[in-house]
Design a protein around this motif. Structure first.
Motif, PDB file in Angstrom:
ATOM      1  N   LYS A   1       0.819  -1.212   0.000  1.00 63.31           N
ATOM      2  CA  LYS A   1       0.000   0.000   0.000  1.00 63.31           C
ATOM      3  C   LYS A   1       0.853   1.263   0.000  1.00 63.31           C
ATOM      4  CE  LYS A   1      -3.802   2.188   2.530  1.00 63.31           C
ATOM      5  NZ  LYS A   1      -4.711   2.085   3.713  1.00 63.31           N
ATOM      6  N   ALA A   2       2.036   1.202   0.616  1.00 62.35           N
ATOM      7  CA  ALA A   2       2.907   2.383   0.666  1.00 62.35           C
ATOM      8  C   ALA A   2       3.393   2.789  -0.719  1.00 62.35           C
ATOM      9  CB  ALA A   2       4.093   2.114   1.584  1.00 62.35           C
ATOM     10  N   GLY A   3       3.616   1.822  -1.605  1.00 65.61           N
ATOM     11  CA  GLY A   3       4.043   2.142  -2.964  1.00 65.61           C
ATOM     12  C   GLY A   3       5.552   2.259  -3.106  1.00 65.61           C
ATOM     13  N   ARG A   4       5.996   2.172  -4.349  1.00 67.44           N
ATOM     14  CA  ARG A   4       7.430   2.183  -4.636  1.00 67.44           C
ATOM     15  C   ARG A   4       8.087   3.510  -4.264  1.00 67.44           C
ATOM     16  NH1 ARG A   4       5.480  -1.384  -8.519  1.00 67.44           N
ATOM     17  NH2 ARG A   4       6.849  -3.189  -8.950  1.00 67.44           N
ATOM     18  N   ARG A   5       7.448   4.612  -4.629  1.00 67.35           N
ATOM     19  CA  ARG A   5       8.078   5.915  -4.406  1.00 67.35           C
ATOM     20  C   ARG A   5       8.252   6.197  -2.915  1.00 67.35           C
ATOM     21  NH1 ARG A   5       5.514  10.945  -7.461  1.00 67.35           N
ATOM     22  NH2 ARG A   5       6.224   9.596  -9.189  1.00 67.35           N
ATOM     23  N   ARG A   6       7.252   5.888  -2.132  1.00 69.73           N
ATOM     24  CA  ARG A   6       7.347   6.154  -0.696  1.00 69.73           C
ATOM     25  C   ARG A   6       8.395   5.266  -0.033  1.00 69.73           C
ATOM     26  NH1 ARG A   6       2.228   5.946   3.570  1.00 69.73           N
ATOM     27  NH2 ARG A   6       3.367   6.768   5.394  1.00 69.73           N
ATOM     28  N   LEU A   7       8.452   4.010  -0.450  1.00 67.62           N
ATOM     29  CA  LEU A   7       9.461   3.112   0.113  1.00 67.62           C
ATOM     30  C   LEU A   7      10.868   3.567  -0.255  1.00 67.62           C
ATOM     31  CD1 LEU A   7       7.992  -0.485  -0.339  1.00 67.62           C
ATOM     32  CD2 LEU A   7       8.005   0.950   1.696  1.00 67.62           C
ATOM     33  N   ALA A   8      11.062   3.981  -1.509  1.00 70.09           N
ATOM     34  CA  ALA A   8      12.385   4.444  -1.929  1.00 70.09           C
ATOM     35  C   ALA A   8      12.803   5.686  -1.151  1.00 70.09           C
ATOM     36  CB  ALA A   8      12.388   4.717  -3.425  1.00 70.09           C
ATOM     37  N   THR A   9      11.851   6.584  -0.912  1.00 66.60           N
ATOM     38  CA  THR A   9      12.158   7.792  -0.132  1.00 66.60           C
ATOM     39  C   THR A   9      12.528   7.438   1.307  1.00 66.60           C
ATOM     40  OG1 THR A   9      10.600   9.044  -1.493  1.00 66.60           O
ATOM     41  CG2 THR A   9      11.273  10.032   0.594  1.00 66.60           C
ATOM     42  N   LEU A  10      11.874   6.420   1.855  1.00 67.24           N
ATOM     43  CA  LEU A  10      12.152   6.007   3.232  1.00 67.24           C
ATOM     44  C   LEU A  10      13.502   5.306   3.356  1.00 67.24           C
ATOM     45  CD1 LEU A  10      11.016   5.630   6.166  1.00 67.24           C
ATOM     46  CD2 LEU A  10      10.129   3.422   5.380  1.00 67.24           C
ATOM     47  N   ILE A  11      13.859   4.500   2.368  1.00 71.13           N
ATOM     48  CA  ILE A  11      15.060   3.673   2.457  1.00 71.13           C
ATOM     49  C   ILE A  11      16.313   4.432   2.036  1.00 71.13           C
ATOM     50  CG2 ILE A  11      16.177   1.625   1.473  1.00 71.13           C
ATOM     51  CD1 ILE A  11      13.460   0.317   1.322  1.00 71.13           C
ATOM     52  N   ARG A  12      16.179   5.378   1.104  1.00 77.04           N
ATOM     53  CA  ARG A  12      17.351   6.006   0.488  1.00 77.04           C
ATOM     54  C   ARG A  12      18.322   6.634   1.495  1.00 77.04           C
ATOM     55  NH1 ARG A  12      14.788   8.639  -2.947  1.00 77.04           N
ATOM     56  NH2 ARG A  12      14.895   7.106  -4.632  1.00 77.04           N
ATOM     57  N   PRO A  13      17.894   7.318   2.558  1.00 75.28           N
ATOM     58  CA  PRO A  13      18.882   7.879   3.502  1.00 75.28           C
ATOM     59  C   PRO A  13      19.742   6.818   4.186  1.00 75.28           C
ATOM     60  CG  PRO A  13      16.752   8.943   3.784  1.00 75.28           C
ATOM     61  CD  PRO A  13      16.526   7.772   2.879  1.00 75.28           C
ATOM     62  N   LYS A  14      19.196   5.622   4.400  1.00 78.16           N
ATOM     63  CA  LYS A  14      19.943   4.552   5.059  1.00 78.16           C
ATOM     64  C   LYS A  14      20.719   3.685   4.075  1.00 78.16           C
ATOM     65  CE  LYS A  14      18.346   5.389   9.237  1.00 78.16           C
ATOM     66  NZ  LYS A  14      19.234   5.788  10.368  1.00 78.16           N
ATOM     67  N   ALA A  15      20.233   3.601   2.836  1.00 79.16           N
ATOM     68  CA  ALA A  15      20.890   2.760   1.828  1.00 79.16           C
ATOM     69  C   ALA A  15      20.802   3.449   0.472  1.00 79.16           C
ATOM     70  CB  ALA A  15      20.245   1.380   1.779  1.00 79.16           C
ATOM     71  N   PRO A  16      21.608   4.479   0.231  1.00 80.49           N
ATOM     72  CA  PRO A  16      21.485   5.235  -1.027  1.00 80.49           C
ATOM     73  C   PRO A  16      21.823   4.417  -2.266  1.00 80.49           C
ATOM     74  CG  PRO A  16      23.425   5.920   0.220  1.00 80.49           C
ATOM     75  CD  PRO A  16      22.648   5.020   1.116  1.00 80.49           C
ATOM     76  N   ARG A  17      22.694   3.431  -2.157  1.00 82.95           N
ATOM     77  CA  ARG A  17      23.111   2.684  -3.343  1.00 82.95           C
ATOM     78  C   ARG A  17      22.129   1.590  -3.737  1.00 82.95           C
ATOM     79  NH1 ARG A  17      29.680   1.791  -2.552  1.00 82.95           N
ATOM     80  NH2 ARG A  17      30.231   4.019  -2.454  1.00 82.95           N
ATOM     81  N   MET A  18      21.523   0.953  -2.755  1.00 77.14           N
ATOM     82  CA  MET A  18      20.679  -0.197  -3.085  1.00 77.14           C
ATOM     83  C   MET A  18      19.197   0.098  -2.916  1.00 77.14           C
ATOM     84  SD  MET A  18      20.944  -2.804   0.160  1.00 77.14           S
ATOM     85  CE  MET A  18      20.200  -2.410   1.737  1.00 77.14           C
ATOM     86  N   ALA A  19      18.823   1.357  -2.720  1.00 72.60           N
ATOM     87  CA  ALA A  19      17.421   1.671  -2.442  1.00 72.60           C
ATOM     88  C   ALA A  19      16.509   1.254  -3.586  1.00 72.60           C
ATOM     89  CB  ALA A  19      17.276   3.168  -2.146  1.00 72.60           C
ATOM     90  N   GLU A  20      16.824   1.683  -4.811  1.00 74.61           N
ATOM     91  CA  GLU A  20      15.948   1.391  -5.944  1.00 74.61           C
ATOM     92  C   GLU A  20      15.851  -0.106  -6.210  1.00 74.61           C
ATOM     93  OE1 GLU A  20      14.169   3.627  -7.260  1.00 74.61           O
ATOM     94  OE2 GLU A  20      15.104   5.362  -6.266  1.00 74.61           O
ATOM     95  N   GLN A  21      17.000  -0.798  -6.196  1.00 78.48           N
ATOM     96  CA  GLN A  21      16.989  -2.227  -6.466  1.00 78.48           C
ATOM     97  C   GLN A  21      16.266  -2.993  -5.372  1.00 78.48           C
ATOM     98  OE1 GLN A  21      18.084  -3.724  -9.276  1.00 78.48           O
ATOM     99  NE2 GLN A  21      17.173  -5.599  -8.433  1.00 78.48           N
ATOM    100  N   LEU A  22      16.438  -2.578  -4.115  1.00 72.79           N
ATOM    101  CA  LEU A  22      15.766  -3.265  -3.015  1.00 72.79           C
ATOM    102  C   LEU A  22      14.250  -3.117  -3.126  1.00 72.79           C
ATOM    103  CD1 LEU A  22      15.906  -4.825  -0.368  1.00 72.79           C
ATOM    104  CD2 LEU A  22      16.186  -2.644   0.835  1.00 72.79           C
ATOM    105  N   VAL A  23      13.780  -1.937  -3.496  1.00 76.16           N
ATOM    106  CA  VAL A  23      12.333  -1.728  -3.653  1.00 76.16           C
ATOM    107  C   VAL A  23      11.782  -2.606  -4.769  1.00 76.16           C
ATOM    108  CG1 VAL A  23      10.578  -0.040  -4.299  1.00 76.16           C
ATOM    109  CG2 VAL A  23      12.377   0.591  -2.679  1.00 76.16           C
TER     110      VAL A  23
END
Length: 523
Positions: free
Chosen positions: A196-218
């Motif tokens: 329900k959170a969606g890809r964009r929201r998850l990427a925004t949440l994860i990126r500060p902690k994992a900038p390199r793997m955020a997109e691939q992890l989502v």
């Protein structure tokens, strides 16, 4: 031996939380005190002063030098008494030598005192630890507890996710302790909430902690979510538990980071810290454990004593001619053994350690046995470093880690049958392979020792058979026994040896007194 040490009274304390039981024996073994003793400084000091004034030098022996036994030892030192401790396992085994089967505080205190008097080799000395080592011991113990707690929470968290969504666990499980994953699970604790959170929201949440793997992890997360459409019973309950576990795990990991910083500060203040860290494979936590349990190494006569204390020295077990050999020790300091083992594993990237490890593997040892052998050899180096106060490059010379180790000859895959080493009583021959399988010249190697002088059950070392595809195993040689004098003969015009020399390239043997060819059989 008691007279030589100048000790007049042996005071055994079976320590407890509220009360200890104290039993004091003189040199002749006669009881001079046998009463319960409150665990308070005034009562302890009163007893120690009374025994010293009436009898002379007092040795205080406990079965637990830390925790509930720390106060009696501190008071005993302050009053001028000597201190020692009897390991609990040693005390229990000695107790079997005394009559009776009762397990009481009074009996245990008497056994501690009498063992210290009659068997002085069983007691251990307790060095006065400085403030740095004492603080290191307390912080390292708490860090070990937190490490176990983090493992427990992580396993519980992965188990819950596996129960409700196995595909999602395969993505998040290997990274379960990553800050980005923990933050994700803390915010969205169920597959439905993550979707329900969606890809964009998850990427925004994860990126500060994992900038390199955020997109691939989502992308991996949503791919895993698409693989399951049914809702497993218990998913709603897991959605309440997962965020709590993720928050707890993050809190434990943060505490370990703070402790690591404090441990590093304490190590920098100790004069031996740079000596320990100079050895490859030893980090902050490993150095702290070695410093706590080993100190400067002065408590051990040789490196072998240190290895035995750590449980890394092999134990010989033999009974007549049927049982013999060396086996790993089941005793020793488990925490110190783990530290040496992990340090040896971490040092495999270093050439000297890798060469020694590879040599043990070629001798037929499996991975764990080879690492234990490497850890044992590194103890020799570490003991010399602590004894001389030298750094690793200057201390490891002469202990065998830098000795050039040549790998045994390995034939190419095409000539797998030519890899054979023959060991006789006086000679050792290595047979070189032909250049390729298509052109293999006939050749013959004979032992220089007369066949009559050969011993029976001579050891052969042969390479493993190839895989069915024909490729070489390139594995550790196996040991085979042959029972007759021999000469080794191989002949072939091309390809593999002919059937007369044994099918499939097997080595054949010939005796001067027996003209028949016999194939070597493997056990």
């Amino acid at each position: 031996m008691s007279h030589e040490s100048g000790i007049d009274v042996y005071l055994g304390l079976d320590v407890g939380k509220g009360d200890h039981h104290a039993t004091a024996l003189n040199r002749a073994g006669k009881r001079v005190f046998d009463k319960p003793l409150p665990n308070s400084e005034p009562k302890l000091r009163e007893l120690f002063d009374k025994l010293q004034a009436k009898h002379g030098t007092v040795l205080v022996v406990v079965d637990q030098p830390a925790s509930i036994g720390a106060l009696p030892l501190a008071v005993a030192r302050d009053t001028g008494c000597q201190v020692a401790y009897l390991p609990g396992l040693t005390m229990r085994r000695i107790a079997d030598l005394y009559p009776g089967e009762a397990k009481t505080d009074a009996r245990d205190a008497f056994i501690i005192a009498d063992a210290a008097r009659a068997m002085p080799h069983t007691r251990r000395t307790i060095d006065l630890a400085n403030e740095t080592v004492a603080e290191l011991a307390m912080i390292a113990g708490f860090d070990d507890d937190l490490a176990g707690e983090s493992t427990r929470i992580a396993n519980r968290l992965r188990g819950l996710i596996t129960q409700i969504h196995p595909s999602l666990e395969r993505v998040l499980g290997p990274r379960i302790q990553h800050p980005a994953v923990l933050k994700l699970l803390d915010q969205f604790g169920s597959p439905a909430r993550i979707r329900k959170a969606g890809r964009r929201r998850l990427a925004t949440l994860i990126r500060p902690k994992a900038p390199r793997m955020a997109e691939q992890l989502v992308e991996d997360i949503f791919t895993a979510l698409d693989e399951q459409t049914v809702v497993v019973p218990g998913t709603d309950a897991a959605a309440l538990i997962v965020p709590s576990l993720a928050s707890s795990l993050q809190s434990v990991l943060d505490q370990r980071k703070l402790l690591a910083t404090r441990i590093e500060e304490l190590l920098e203040a100790h004069p031996l810290s740079q000596v320990l860290i100079s050895m490859p494979g030893i980090g902050i936590r490993t150095a702290a454990r070695i410093l706590i349990d080993v100190g400067d190494g002065s408590g051990f006569a040789t490196a072998g004593h240190l290895a035995a204390y750590a449980g890394l020295a092999p134990v010989t077990r033999s009974s007549g001619s049927s049982i013999r050999g060396e086996h790993p020790s089941r005793r020793g300091n488990k925490q110190l053994k783990r530290a040496f083992y992990l340090a040896a594993f971490a040092s495999l990237s270093q050439p000297e350690s890798r060469a020694y490890y590879d040599r043990k593997r070629r001798e037929g040892k499996h991975h764990i046995a080879a690492l234990i052998a490497l850890a044992r050899r590194r103890i020799d180096v570490l003991f010399a470093m602590l004894r001389d106060g030298t750094f690793y490059p200057a201390a490891h010379t002469g202990y065998g880690l830098t000795k050039a180790i040549e790998a045994p000859f390995r034939a190419p895959d095409a000539c797998w049958w030519a890899r054979t080493t023959v060991e006789s009583t006086d000679t050792s021959h290595s047979m070189s392979p032909a250049a390729s399988a298509c052109a293999c010249a006939a050749w013959s190697i004979r032992s220089n020792v007369p066949s009559a002088a050969h011993r029976r059950k001579r050891v052969w070392r042969l390479a493993h058979d190839p895989y069915r595809s024909g490729t070489s195993r390139q594995a550790t040689p196996v040991r085979n026994f042959h029972t007759i004098p021999f000469r080794t003969v191989r002949s072939s015009s091309r390809g593999r040896p002919s059937a007369g020399c044994g099918s499939n390239g097997c080595t054949s043997s010939h005796s001067a007194s027996d003209s028949s060819w016999r194939r070597i059989t493997r056990p």
